[in-house]
Design an enzyme around this catalytic site. Structure first.
Site, mmCIF file in Angstrom:
data_model
loop_
_atom_site.group_PDB
_atom_site.id
_atom_site.type_symbol
_atom_site.label_atom_id
_atom_site.label_comp_id
_atom_site.label_asym_id
_atom_site.label_seq_id
_atom_site.Cartn_x
_atom_site.Cartn_y
_atom_site.Cartn_z
ATOM 1 N N ASP B 101 -14.595 4.256 -56.805
ATOM 2 C CA ASP B 101 -14.028 3.200 -55.950
ATOM 3 C C ASP B 101 -14.840 3.154 -54.659
ATOM 4 O O ASP B 101 -14.375 3.537 -53.578
ATOM 5 C CB ASP B 101 -12.552 3.509 -55.673
ATOM 6 C CG ASP B 101 -11.789 2.275 -55.247
ATOM 7 O OD1 ASP B 101 -12.413 1.202 -55.127
ATOM 8 O OD2 ASP B 101 -10.569 2.375 -55.032
ATOM 9 N N HIS B 209 -3.785 0.672 -53.776
ATOM 10 C CA HIS B 209 -4.211 -0.387 -52.860
ATOM 11 C C HIS B 209 -2.997 -1.202 -52.395
ATOM 12 O O HIS B 209 -2.039 -1.376 -53.140
ATOM 13 C CB HIS B 209 -5.235 -1.298 -53.546
ATOM 14 C CG HIS B 209 -6.515 -0.589 -53.858
ATOM 15 N ND1 HIS B 209 -7.433 -1.046 -54.769
ATOM 16 C CD2 HIS B 209 -7.024 0.564 -53.375
ATOM 17 C CE1 HIS B 209 -8.446 -0.209 -54.822
ATOM 18 N NE2 HIS B 209 -8.224 0.781 -54.001
ATOM 19 N N LEU B 211 -1.368 -4.209 -49.221
ATOM 20 C CA LEU B 211 -1.373 -4.992 -47.981
ATOM 21 C C LEU B 211 -0.038 -4.700 -47.318
ATOM 22 O O LEU B 211 1.014 -4.851 -47.954
ATOM 23 C CB LEU B 211 -1.495 -6.492 -48.307
ATOM 24 C CG LEU B 211 -1.003 -7.471 -47.239
ATOM 25 C CD1 LEU B 211 -1.803 -7.364 -45.956
ATOM 26 C CD2 LEU B 211 -1.064 -8.905 -47.769
ATOM 27 N N HIS B 332 -13.496 4.939 -46.809
ATOM 28 C CA HIS B 332 -13.281 6.389 -46.987
ATOM 29 C C HIS B 332 -13.834 6.931 -48.314
ATOM 30 O O HIS B 332 -13.561 8.076 -48.657
ATOM 31 C CB HIS B 332 -11.795 6.762 -46.794
ATOM 32 C CG HIS B 332 -10.816 5.888 -47.499
ATOM 33 N ND1 HIS B 332 -9.785 5.238 -46.845
ATOM 34 C CD2 HIS B 332 -10.706 5.542 -48.785
ATOM 35 C CE1 HIS B 332 -9.074 4.546 -47.714
ATOM 36 N NE2 HIS B 332 -9.614 4.714 -48.901
ATOM 37 N N ASN B 333 -14.600 6.122 -49.051
ATOM 38 C CA ASN B 333 -15.344 6.641 -50.220
ATOM 39 C C ASN B 333 -16.789 6.183 -50.058
ATOM 40 O O ASN B 333 -17.175 5.150 -50.609
ATOM 41 C CB ASN B 333 -14.803 6.067 -51.538
ATOM 42 C CG ASN B 333 -13.490 6.672 -51.970
ATOM 43 O OD1 ASN B 333 -13.058 7.673 -51.427
ATOM 44 N ND2 ASN B 333 -12.863 6.070 -52.950
ATOM 45 N N HIS B 407 -7.925 10.536 -44.810
ATOM 46 C CA HIS B 407 -7.851 9.114 -45.180
ATOM 47 C C HIS B 407 -6.440 8.690 -45.582
ATOM 48 O O HIS B 407 -6.164 7.515 -45.717
ATOM 49 C CB HIS B 407 -8.837 8.789 -46.300
ATOM 50 C CG HIS B 407 -8.329 9.050 -47.694
ATOM 51 N ND1 HIS B 407 -7.835 10.276 -48.109
ATOM 52 C CD2 HIS B 407 -8.244 8.237 -48.779
ATOM 53 C CE1 HIS B 407 -7.474 10.198 -49.377
ATOM 54 N NE2 HIS B 407 -7.708 8.985 -49.807
ATOM 55 N N GLY B 410 -2.379 12.053 -49.060
ATOM 56 C CA GLY B 410 -2.787 12.947 -50.138
ATOM 57 C C GLY B 410 -1.653 13.120 -51.126
ATOM 58 O O GLY B 410 -0.495 13.315 -50.743
#
Lengths: 147, 484
Positions: B101, B209, B211, B332-333, B407, B410
């Protein structure tokens, strides 16, 4: 693990999902792992298949072949906007120093726009992937997919 | 207990001493509770995040330490929350340090509206956002482009959708790298990857993911909050997504190429998913060029989604474009070429962040000038029912973590475990009863992402602050949540 001669399941991985298939030979075990993938991708009941697509993969080891095979399915399903349902036929044999697998996948057209209850599978990872013969003579195929 | 020897450095930092094939030690930002979870996990499932930290420490050219942020949990190869920086001449680029990702990240926009206005209309606003932002498996994007245009997305990044009406010019200044990285080469990206992606620009995706419309619930660092223009009750919209199918396919394609390269260059790779290539090798260069294209695709995707969200707010509340501003966007990846202090010398490094956020401190190069006194906002996604956070990095963090931080919360429970324990409909009902407007494409997603499936994000950020490598700026509470 289940006692039946062939079957499939998902198993725990913290961030992602493990897939496992088993059967009387390595080809069946790999195809059963693919069935676990199909169920993960669609979530709910299987739609009625209305088309087929063929794919062929090659790899140096059976573990790599499993990962290649699942990734090819993920890519083709996304490109063709289809839902893989099951496997109509498969052959597995040696190819050079490695293996080659040819598979016919039955699929349905993807309906709606993101409405299904399945998981978006990003890819099959090589991490911990294997295809092995078990002490009872049956085979197991296992890997982790990134969801 | 556990297969990896650790020693406690202090209340918030543990070390895996460099032994055997390890070239550097491993360092884990964690408290006793987090370490207990990590050790227990190795007993119940085969995945061992501590072993993954150890394995990364064996890779050629790694500098200083193999790091794990406080949101550490098992990934594949690298742990999630992992950071590894590599020497440009002796080092490698590893697929597991980026994942599938590519440039997954968060954009947060400040909405100049009273909180009460949002709360009053949250249900109808949630409906509008859910209709407008494509989400879920197989969704297609709001930015229609031809297959031939995808190469421009891969080199232009956020500017591509911006120039097509998705967002405003001021957005770019407040995106990491101004929304485009150099070194992207579309010829290193397969036709399959491009074909899979060209319909997906402007989609949220699925899984974790989201919004969210959120508000500032509490401020912890008044000075940084003032610099970021945040006050108690400030309304924001946060978008968490990445490069979608293009990134997934780049990972798939290069998994084979880097596996072959690992053998060809006789790299000592402790386990298969850490496949890698020397940074200076042809394979390494091509993979890096493909990842850079993926990073630009991630920027473009978030810009397109953000542009759609902006349009919804402008129409729904009759707002002018000046009423919405981009606070910041950060991935963050990622892979990044950065200069850091290594044993007193500034060195150019290739930094892998897998589930870790760049957290450059005040005064660092690469931070927007308006934020120079605070550092870049570190956008930490929490869980649906709890909170997200805005942090900043510190000088100590620049030295210890190559300017990196957490990020997210976890995961605490596996997806399968969460599905066994929670029903999606119950999660949705509970969150709704708690005052949140929630819209999801599938109940499965709600169950997998149940708040109880994650660690306590407040504890995670407190560890980073306790270790002195990040500082808490503001806690955000969600009002509306849209999930694929």
């Amino acid at each position: 693990m289940h006692e039946s001669r062939r079957g499939h399941e998902t198993f725990e991985h913290t961030a992602d999902m493990g897939l496992r298939g088993w059967g009387p030979d390595e080809k069946t075990a790999i195809c059963e792992a693919a069935m676990a993938l199909f169920e993960l991708m669609r979530g709910d009941e299987a739609p009625k298949p209305e088309m087929t697509f063929d794919l062929g993969v090659e790899a140096n080891s059976l573990g790599e072949l499993l990962v290649e095979f699942l990734n090819e399915i993920i890519s083709i399903a996304d490109l063709n906007e289809t839902e893989p349902v099951d496997i109509e036929g498969a052959s597995l044999g040696p190819r050079g120093t490695g293996f080659r697998m040819i598979v016919k996948v039955r699929a349905a057209a993807r309906t709606g726009d993101g409405e299904r209850n399945g998981s978006e599978v990003k890819a099959a990872a090589g991490y911990g992937a294997y295809v092995r013969r078990r002490p009872d003579g049956t085979w197991v195929a296992s890997c982790v997919v990134d969801v | 207990m556990g297969r990896v020897k650790t020693r406690k450095i202090n209340e918030f930092l543990w070390e895996i001493p460099a032994e055997g094939d390890m070239r550097v030690p491993g360092r884990i930002y964690a408290d006793d509770f987090t370490m207990k979870i990590l050790r227990e996990e190795t007993q119940s499932v085969q995945w061992d995040a501590l072993m993954q930290v150890r394995n990364v420490a064996c890779l050629p050219g790694i500098q200083t330490a193999s790091l794990a942020m406080a949101d550490i949990h098992p990934g594949y190869g690298f742990p999630i929350g992992g950071v590894g920086a590599f020497d440009m001449d002796e080092g490698v680029v590893s697929l597991a340090g980026v994942g599938f990702d590519i440039n997954c990240g968060v954009r947060t926009m400040v909405i100049d509206l009273p909180l009460e206005d949002i709360v009053k209309k949250k249900e109808s606003l949630a409906d509008e956002l859910f209709r407008a932002v494509p989400a879920g498996v197989g969704s297609t994007g709001s930015l229609k482009l031809s297959l031939s245009e995808i190469d421009r997305v891969l080199t232009e990044g956020a500017r591509f959708p911006l120039e097509r009406g998705f967002g405003v010019k001021g957005d770019l200044e407040y995106i990491e790298e101004n929304g485009v990285v150099a070194g992207a080469d579309p010829s290193c990206v397969s036709g399959t990857a491009k074909q899979r992606q060209f319909k997906q620009i402007g989609t949220l995706g699925s899984g974790n993911h989201y919004l969210e419309v959120q508000y500032v619930e509490e401020i912890f660092d008044r000075n940084a909050a003032e610099i970021f223009g945040l006050r108690d009750g400030t309304v924001v919209a946060s978008i968490h997504t990445g490069s979608r199918a293009l990134g997934h396919q780049i990972g798939t394609d290069y998994q084979k190429i880097l596996a072959a390269a690992s053998g060809r260059y006789a790299l000592k790779i402790p386990e298969a998913e850490l496949v890698a290539a020397p940074i200076r090798s042809d394979e390494g260069k091509r993979y890096i060029a493909a990842v850079m294209a993926g990073i630009n695709c991630g920027f473009a995707n978030r810009q397109a989604v953000s542009g759609t969200v902006r349009k919804v707010f402008e129409k729904f509340f009759s707002l002018g474009e000046e009423s919405i501003r981009n606070l910041y966007e950060v991935g963050h990846n990622n892979l990044k070429f950065e200069t850091h202090d290594v044993s007193g010398t500034n060195k150019r490094l290739l930094v892998h962040r897998k589930g870790a956020t760049r957290a450059f401190a005040a005064g660092s190069t690469g931070v927007p000038s308006r934020y120079a006194g605070a550092g870049n906002p570190v956008l930490v996604g929490g869980t649906m029912g709890t909170a997200s956070w805005i942090l900043v990095g510190t000088e100590k963090g620049m030295k210890e973590t190559f300017g990196s931080s957490v990020h997210g919360a976890g995961r605490l429970k596996s997806r399968k475990g969460a599905l066994k324990e929670y029903r999606g409909s119950d999660i949705i009902n509970d969150l709704s009863a708690g005052g949140m407007a929630i819209r999801v494409q599938g109940a499965r997603s709600a169950a997998e992402e149940a708040p109880g499936a994650y660690k306590n994000v407040d504890r995670v950020v407190a560890i980073m602050e306790g270790a002195g490598v990040s500082r808490r700026v503001a806690r955000l509470r969600p009002i509306i949540c849209i999930k694929g």
